[in-house]
Write a protein that holds these residues in place. Structure first.
Motif, PDB file in Angstrom:
ATOM      1  N   ALA A 191       0.742  -1.309   0.188  1.00 23.65           N
ATOM      2  CA  ALA A 191       0.044  -0.064  -0.027  1.00 23.65           C
ATOM      3  C   ALA A 191       0.825   1.325  -0.096  1.00 23.65           C
ATOM      4  O   ALA A 191       0.287   2.367  -0.276  1.00 23.65           O
ATOM      5  N   ASP A 192       2.199   1.047   0.438  1.00 21.74           N
ATOM      6  CA  ASP A 192       2.849   2.232   0.459  1.00 21.74           C
ATOM      7  C   ASP A 192       3.646   2.716  -1.020  1.00 21.74           C
ATOM      8  O   ASP A 192       4.314   3.639  -0.951  1.00 21.74           O
ATOM      9  N   ILE A 193       3.330   1.942  -1.895  1.00 27.46           N
ATOM     10  CA  ILE A 193       3.966   1.957  -3.165  1.00 27.46           C
ATOM     11  C   ILE A 193       3.370   3.138  -3.805  1.00 27.46           C
ATOM     12  O   ILE A 193       2.198   3.454  -3.909  1.00 27.46           O
ATOM     13  N   PRO A 194       3.953   4.214  -4.320  1.00 26.66           N
ATOM     14  CA  PRO A 194       3.504   5.495  -4.784  1.00 26.66           C
ATOM     15  C   PRO A 194       2.787   5.456  -5.984  1.00 26.66           C
ATOM     16  O   PRO A 194       3.061   4.407  -6.739  1.00 26.66           O
ATOM     17  N   ASP A 195       1.811   6.228  -6.574  1.00 26.11           N
ATOM     18  CA  ASP A 195       1.327   6.161  -7.860  1.00 26.11           C
ATOM     19  C   ASP A 195       2.592   6.045  -8.957  1.00 26.11           C
ATOM     20  O   ASP A 195       3.393   6.915  -8.987  1.00 26.11           O
ATOM     21  N   LEU A 196       2.234   4.966  -9.669  1.00 24.32           N
ATOM     22  CA  LEU A 196       3.488   4.702 -10.653  1.00 24.32           C
ATOM     23  C   LEU A 196       3.339   6.019 -11.852  1.00 24.32           C
ATOM     24  O   LEU A 196       4.189   6.017 -12.730  1.00 24.32           O
ATOM     25  N   GLN A 197       2.223   6.497 -11.921  1.00 21.55           N
ATOM     26  CA  GLN A 197       2.010   7.509 -13.096  1.00 21.55           C
ATOM     27  C   GLN A 197       2.481   6.980 -14.627  1.00 21.55           C
ATOM     28  O   GLN A 197       3.227   7.673 -15.273  1.00 21.55           O
ATOM     29  N   GLY A 198       2.043   5.779 -14.796  1.00 16.67           N
ATOM     30  CA  GLY A 198       2.381   5.193 -15.987  1.00 16.67           C
ATOM     31  C   GLY A 198       3.935   4.383 -16.041  1.00 16.67           C
ATOM     32  O   GLY A 198       4.116   4.046 -17.126  1.00 16.67           O
ATOM     33  N   ARG A 199       4.548   4.551 -15.042  1.00 18.38           N
ATOM     34  CA  ARG A 199       5.764   3.685 -15.100  1.00 18.38           C
ATOM     35  C   ARG A 199       5.843   2.383 -14.532  1.00 18.38           C
ATOM     36  O   ARG A 199       4.825   2.175 -14.025  1.00 18.38           O
ATOM     37  N   ASP A 200       6.875   1.743 -15.032  1.00 21.88           N
ATOM     38  CA  ASP A 200       7.081   0.404 -14.328  1.00 21.88           C
ATOM     39  C   ASP A 200       7.902   0.379 -13.096  1.00 21.88           C
ATOM     40  O   ASP A 200       8.551   1.449 -12.953  1.00 21.88           O
ATOM     41  N   LEU A 201       7.467  -0.348 -12.180  1.00 19.31           N
ATOM     42  CA  LEU A 201       8.157  -0.370 -10.969  1.00 19.31           C
ATOM     43  C   LEU A 201       9.342  -1.408 -11.016  1.00 19.31           C
ATOM     44  O   LEU A 201       9.230  -2.341 -11.560  1.00 19.31           O
ATOM     45  N   VAL A 202      10.449  -1.030 -10.574  1.00 21.04           N
ATOM     46  CA  VAL A 202      11.870  -1.746 -10.588  1.00 21.04           C
ATOM     47  C   VAL A 202      12.193  -1.709  -9.096  1.00 21.04           C
ATOM     48  O   VAL A 202      12.678  -0.761  -8.526  1.00 21.04           O
ATOM     49  N   PHE A 203      12.228  -3.067  -8.428  1.00 17.19           N
ATOM     50  CA  PHE A 203      12.761  -3.148  -7.212  1.00 17.19           C
ATOM     51  C   PHE A 203      14.477  -3.215  -7.323  1.00 17.19           C
ATOM     52  O   PHE A 203      14.986  -3.688  -8.319  1.00 17.19           O
ATOM     53  N   ALA A 204      15.135  -2.750  -6.249  1.00 19.68           N
ATOM     54  CA  ALA A 204      16.439  -2.673  -6.359  1.00 19.68           C
ATOM     55  C   ALA A 204      16.905  -2.995  -4.638  1.00 19.68           C
ATOM     56  O   ALA A 204      16.148  -2.568  -3.943  1.00 19.68           O
ATOM     57  N   CYS A 205      18.007  -3.356  -4.512  1.00 19.24           N
ATOM     58  CA  CYS A 205      18.530  -3.788  -3.232  1.00 19.24           C
ATOM     59  C   CYS A 205      20.072  -3.596  -3.300  1.00 19.24           C
ATOM     60  O   CYS A 205      20.755  -2.813  -4.238  1.00 19.24           O
ATOM     61  N   ARG A 206      20.884  -4.365  -2.441  1.00 22.69           N
ATOM     62  CA  ARG A 206      22.182  -4.275  -2.469  1.00 22.69           C
ATOM     63  C   ARG A 206      22.968  -5.209  -3.438  1.00 22.69           C
ATOM     64  O   ARG A 206      23.698  -4.956  -4.254  1.00 22.69           O
ATOM     65  N   SER A 207      22.400  -6.484  -3.527  1.00 23.90           N
ATOM     66  CA  SER A 207      23.010  -7.338  -4.564  1.00 23.90           C
ATOM     67  C   SER A 207      21.834  -8.253  -5.592  1.00 23.90           C
ATOM     68  O   SER A 207      22.296  -8.789  -6.235  1.00 23.90           O
ATOM     69  N   GLY A 208      20.573  -7.710  -5.271  1.00 22.13           N
ATOM     70  CA  GLY A 208      19.633  -8.316  -6.111  1.00 22.13           C
ATOM     71  C   GLY A 208      18.759  -9.499  -5.591  1.00 22.13           C
ATOM     72  O   GLY A 208      17.979  -9.966  -5.914  1.00 22.13           O
ATOM     73  N   ASN A 209      19.244  -9.869  -4.415  1.00 19.62           N
ATOM     74  CA  ASN A 209      18.654 -11.103  -3.663  1.00 19.62           C
ATOM     75  C   ASN A 209      17.161 -10.617  -2.993  1.00 19.62           C
ATOM     76  O   ASN A 209      16.295 -11.234  -3.203  1.00 19.62           O
ATOM     77  N   ARG A 210      17.229  -9.469  -2.214  1.00 17.46           N
ATOM     78  CA  ARG A 210      16.144  -8.908  -1.446  1.00 17.46           C
ATOM     79  C   ARG A 210      14.991  -8.720  -2.748  1.00 17.46           C
ATOM     80  O   ARG A 210      13.979  -8.677  -2.589  1.00 17.46           O
ATOM     81  N   SER A 211      15.618  -7.808  -3.599  1.00 19.81           N
ATOM     82  CA  SER A 211      14.646  -7.444  -4.579  1.00 19.81           C
ATOM     83  C   SER A 211      13.817  -8.244  -5.514  1.00 19.81           C
ATOM     84  O   SER A 211      12.815  -8.251  -5.809  1.00 19.81           O
ATOM     85  N   ALA A 212      14.577  -9.554  -5.732  1.00 23.56           N
ATOM     86  CA  ALA A 212      13.907 -10.433  -6.427  1.00 23.56           C
ATOM     87  C   ALA A 212      12.866 -11.286  -5.396  1.00 23.56           C
ATOM     88  O   ALA A 212      11.679 -11.595  -6.064  1.00 23.56           O
TER      89      ALA A 212
END
Length: 111
Positions: free
Chosen positions: A55-76
């Motif tokens: 619910a905390d994800i802001p309005d994407l305004q037409g953008r794609d969401l991309v997760f990121a972290c330190r190494s790619g483990n948590r974002s995956a």
């Protein structure tokens, strides 16, 4: 829950940086505040994994969401978790901050 039904798209740092600059991607950093205080992605929204709420994800305004972290483990992992919750966010920054810096991309330091 059968996670094998979900997939995670690995995106390269240069492509993510370009997409953020062009307004095509919203970068969501799931690292913890102490990590972000040391080095941060420019223009990223920080939603720590430890307290993550879709619910905390802001309005994407037409953008794609991309997760990121330190190494790619948590974002995956968060990508798979939100897909399991019925949200369509399947992109993440492969290699995380480590790959971002290795690609010579800018970071913010010192909070």
């Amino acid at each position: 829950m059968a996670e094998q039904n979900f997939k995670v798209q690995d995106l390269a740092p240069d492509g993510v940086a370009h997409g953020v600059r062009e307004g095509r991607y919203l970068l969501v950093d799931v690292r913890e505040p102490n990590e972000v205080a040391v080095e941060a992605y420019p223009d990223a929204v920080v939603l720590p994994l430890s307290s993550f709420d879709p619910a905390d994800i802001p309005d994407l305004q037409g953008r794609d969401l991309v997760f990121a972290c330190r190494s790619g483990n948590r974002s995956a992992k968060i990508s798979l978790a939100v897909q399991a919750a019925g949200l369509p966010y399947d992109k993440h920054l492969a290699g995380g901050m480590i790959a971002w810096k290795a690609a010579g991309l800018p970071i913010k330091t010192g909070g």
